[in-house]
Structures are given as structure tokens and as C-alpha cells.
Motif scaffolding. Sequence first.
Motif, PDB file in Angstrom:
ATOM      1  N   ARG A 128       0.814  -1.220   0.000  1.00 25.63           N
ATOM      2  CA  ARG A 128       0.000   0.000   0.000  1.00 25.63           C
ATOM      3  C   ARG A 128       0.845   1.268   0.000  1.00 25.63           C
ATOM      4  NH1 ARG A 128      -2.500   0.205   5.041  1.00 25.63           N
ATOM      5  NH2 ARG A 128      -1.730   2.272   5.528  1.00 25.63           N
ATOM      6  N   ILE A 129       2.158   1.137   0.210  1.00 20.16           N
ATOM      7  CA  ILE A 129       3.016   2.311   0.380  1.00 20.16           C
ATOM      8  C   ILE A 129       2.924   3.304  -0.785  1.00 20.16           C
ATOM      9  CG2 ILE A 129       5.394   3.099   0.670  1.00 20.16           C
ATOM     10  CD1 ILE A 129       4.296   1.785   3.143  1.00 20.16           C
ATOM     11  N   PRO A 130       3.030   2.866  -2.055  1.00 16.21           N
ATOM     12  CA  PRO A 130       2.957   3.845  -3.147  1.00 16.21           C
ATOM     13  C   PRO A 130       1.677   4.683  -3.130  1.00 16.21           C
ATOM     14  CG  PRO A 130       3.791   1.761  -3.974  1.00 16.21           C
ATOM     15  CD  PRO A 130       3.333   1.511  -2.569  1.00 16.21           C
ATOM     16  N   CYS A 131       0.544   4.027  -2.866  1.00 10.84           N
ATOM     17  CA  CYS A 131      -0.729   4.767  -2.772  1.00 10.84           C
ATOM     18  C   CYS A 131      -0.709   5.723  -1.587  1.00 10.84           C
ATOM     19  CB  CYS A 131      -1.897   3.791  -2.627  1.00 10.84           C
ATOM     20  SG  CYS A 131      -2.244   2.831  -4.120  1.00 10.84           S
ATOM     21  N   GLU A 132      -0.075   5.315  -0.502  1.00 11.25           N
ATOM     22  CA  GLU A 132       0.011   6.153   0.689  1.00 11.25           C
ATOM     23  C   GLU A 132       0.855   7.397   0.415  1.00 11.25           C
ATOM     24  OE1 GLU A 132      -0.840   6.810   4.862  1.00 11.25           O
ATOM     25  OE2 GLU A 132      -1.654   5.443   3.368  1.00 11.25           O
ATOM     26  N   VAL A 133       1.950   7.225  -0.331  1.00 14.79           N
ATOM     27  CA  VAL A 133       2.811   8.361  -0.686  1.00 14.79           C
ATOM     28  C   VAL A 133       2.028   9.377  -1.512  1.00 14.79           C
ATOM     29  CG1 VAL A 133       4.819   9.070  -2.038  1.00 14.79           C
ATOM     30  CG2 VAL A 133       4.975   7.075  -0.544  1.00 14.79           C
ATOM     31  N   LEU A 134       1.311   8.892  -2.529  1.00 20.96           N
ATOM     32  CA  LEU A 134       0.527   9.790  -3.384  1.00 20.96           C
ATOM     33  C   LEU A 134      -0.555  10.495  -2.577  1.00 20.96           C
ATOM     34  CD1 LEU A 134       0.111   7.515  -6.546  1.00 20.96           C
ATOM     35  CD2 LEU A 134       1.700   9.427  -6.229  1.00 20.96           C
ATOM     36  N   LYS A 135      -1.215   9.751  -1.697  1.00 21.96           N
ATOM     37  CA  LYS A 135      -2.278  10.339  -0.869  1.00 21.96           C
ATOM     38  C   LYS A 135      -1.732  11.439   0.027  1.00 21.96           C
ATOM     39  CE  LYS A 135      -3.298   8.715   3.028  1.00 21.96           C
ATOM     40  NZ  LYS A 135      -3.639   7.856   4.178  1.00 21.96           N
TER      41      LYS A 135
ATOM     42  N   GLY B 267      12.409   9.117  -8.761  1.00 21.35           N
ATOM     43  CA  GLY B 267      12.309   7.852  -9.476  1.00 21.35           C
ATOM     44  C   GLY B 267      11.416   6.865  -8.734  1.00 21.35           C
ATOM     45  N   LEU B 268      11.648   5.569  -8.969  1.00 22.63           N
ATOM     46  CA  LEU B 268      10.814   4.528  -8.369  1.00 22.63           C
ATOM     47  C   LEU B 268      10.869   4.544  -6.848  1.00 22.63           C
ATOM     48  CD1 LEU B 268       8.983   2.076  -8.843  1.00 22.63           C
ATOM     49  CD2 LEU B 268      11.047   0.656  -8.913  1.00 22.63           C
ATOM     50  N   LYS B 269      12.051   4.812  -6.277  1.00 26.24           N
ATOM     51  CA  LYS B 269      12.194   4.783  -4.821  1.00 26.24           C
ATOM     52  C   LYS B 269      11.362   5.872  -4.143  1.00 26.24           C
ATOM     53  CE  LYS B 269      16.356   7.697  -4.662  1.00 26.24           C
ATOM     54  NZ  LYS B 269      17.774   7.769  -4.264  1.00 26.24           N
ATOM     55  N   GLY B 270      10.994   6.904  -4.910  1.00 21.62           N
ATOM     56  CA  GLY B 270      10.168   7.962  -4.339  1.00 21.62           C
ATOM     57  C   GLY B 270       8.800   7.478  -3.918  1.00 21.62           C
ATOM     58  N   PHE B 271       8.304   6.425  -4.577  1.00 23.55           N
ATOM     59  CA  PHE B 271       6.991   5.872  -4.239  1.00 23.55           C
ATOM     60  C   PHE B 271       7.042   5.002  -2.987  1.00 23.55           C
ATOM     61  CE2 PHE B 271       6.758   6.802  -8.764  1.00 23.55           C
ATOM     62  CZ  PHE B 271       5.533   7.471  -8.848  1.00 23.55           C
ATOM     63  N   PHE B 272       8.236   4.790  -2.458  1.00 20.29           N
ATOM     64  CA  PHE B 272       8.379   3.966  -1.253  1.00 20.29           C
ATOM     65  C   PHE B 272       9.005   4.761  -0.107  1.00 20.29           C
ATOM     66  CE2 PHE B 272       7.966   0.990  -4.707  1.00 20.29           C
ATOM     67  CZ  PHE B 272       7.141   0.005  -4.168  1.00 20.29           C
ATOM     68  N   ARG B 273       8.920   6.083  -0.198  1.00 22.02           N
ATOM     69  CA  ARG B 273       9.412   6.931   0.897  1.00 22.02           C
ATOM     70  C   ARG B 273       8.579   6.672   2.156  1.00 22.02           C
ATOM     71  NH1 ARG B 273      11.792  12.705   0.967  1.00 22.02           N
ATOM     72  NH2 ARG B 273      13.475  12.526  -0.526  1.00 22.02           N
ATOM     73  N   GLY B 274       9.269   6.591   3.288  1.00 26.20           N
ATOM     74  CA  GLY B 274       8.553   6.413   4.547  1.00 26.20           C
ATOM     75  C   GLY B 274       8.092   4.996   4.812  1.00 26.20           C
ATOM     76  N   THR B 275       8.622   4.025   4.054  1.00 24.51           N
ATOM     77  CA  THR B 275       8.207   2.632   4.248  1.00 24.51           C
ATOM     78  C   THR B 275       8.493   2.155   5.669  1.00 24.51           C
ATOM     79  OG1 THR B 275       8.530   2.059   1.909  1.00 24.51           O
ATOM     80  CG2 THR B 275       8.567   0.246   3.494  1.00 24.51           C
TER      81      THR B 275
END
Length: 267
Positions: free
Chosen positions: A98-105, A128-136
Motif C-alpha cells: 500500500r506504500i505507493p498509494c500512501e505516498v501519493l495520498k 524515481g521509483l524509490k520515491g513511491f516507497f518513501r517512509g516505508t
Amino acid sequence: MYLVWVREPGHLHAYLTRVQASTLTFPEIISKLPQIGVRGLYRGSIPAILGQFSSHGLRTGIFEASRLLLVNVAPNLPDIQVQSIASFCSTFLGTAVRIPCEVLKQRLQAGLFDNVGEAIVGTWNQDGLKGFFRGTGATLFREVPFYVAGMGLYAESKKLAQHLLERELEPWETIAVGALSGGLAAVVTTPFDVMKTRMMTAPGGRPLSMSMVAISIVRHEGLLGLFKGAVPRFFWIAPLGAMNFAGYELARKAMERNEEQKAMSSG
């Protein structure tokens, strides 16, 4: 049986994100609400809904599989330990997807982007791609203790209440215990929620760790800065905890009655 915490992507969560993402004081945030408007308070609803649907389905399957495995492999384990271990496994893996959706939200709710498409492109261009997993890491440190602690708090609080009252709890008492358990679990995990929000809404292009964020918050805002938004988080989660635990009890009792009827019919 799996307990699903339903989280509505409504205006209170968007407000909570703005509180935690900002270094402004609580009164200053309140004064800016008219500028945000109703539409602004519902930003990020689309990725929030998509994230919840994807993670809850996976989480439910993993929970049931983990629980059945534990019951067969270690039949002497107390039920609360089985529930806790299964909750840990399911929450860890379910949250990760769910992390990528959480980042966008989070970025939409913080006002960094105007729409989902802009948030996707902007996040990709920044990191890049790792930006969608910030704060994992911070998200997992928030989610896993939250679900495990919520279930444990509810089970133990219910036992304590029954011991003090020397009877089974009334439905409204079960709801009250569920609300309190959910609210307290939310408050306890608020520091990780604050760190997660700061990491997900921070400018891209540079590495950011949990320790860096925590030190920065304490240095500039004090220890209470880690509990920013704890009050709205309590009142946001408590009603959901009440509904979820009430549903949990109804489902549990229905399953018990079904098992009793099967035992009577077979006997």
C-alpha cells in the motif's frame, strides 16, 4: 477470524496530514482551514481507496493462512499470541503493497500536487521509483504495532472490564472498550505517523531516514512535536475501533453459535 480496520479517506485524515506535515502550531493550522476549503480536505481520496482495497484483501488472506499454520504447528500457543503473530505477518506484508498509494495520498493531502496524475509524474521526476516507497520504515513501524497493540489492548481491556463487572459486557460496553482500545493504539503510534508524514511529504532529491526526521522534529519542535495530531488521530480512530470491534464480536458470536449447532446436530 480477521479484524479489518476500515479507514475512511475523509476530511479528518486530510486535516491530520496537514497538521503533521506542517511545523505550524495547532491554532495556526485551524486559522488556515477556510483557505483549504472542502475540496482540499478530500484530496487524496482516490489513492487512499485503491490502497485500502489492495492491502485489505492481501492482509486478510495472509492473516488466515498464518493463523491456520500457527494453530497446526504450535497448538499450545495462547490465542492472543496466535492473533498477534498472525496480525504482525499480515500487516507487514499488506502494508508494504500500500506504500505507493500512501505516498501519493499524503502528497495530495499536503497540497504538494493538485491531482493524482501530477503527483505520479512529480514523484517520479523527483526520486524515481524509490520515491513511491518513501517512509516505508516509518509506515511499518506505525502499522504493525498499531494493529497488534489494538488487538491486544482490546482483548485485555475486555477481560479487565468483565472481571471488574463480574459479568459479560453489554453491547454498548463492548463498543466503548473497542473505541478506547483503538484510540489508545492510535495515540501510542502517533510518533511514527508523524515521521511517516514528514518523510512522504519532504522535498525529493535527497536521502531521508527516520532518525534524521526524528532528530529534526525534537530539535525544532520538542518531544511533543512527535505527537502532533494525536488528538484528532484519537477521535478519528476511536469510532472506527468501536465499529470494527463490534463487528468482530458479532462475527465471533455467530461463528460460535454455528459451531454449537454443528456439534448438537452431529451428536
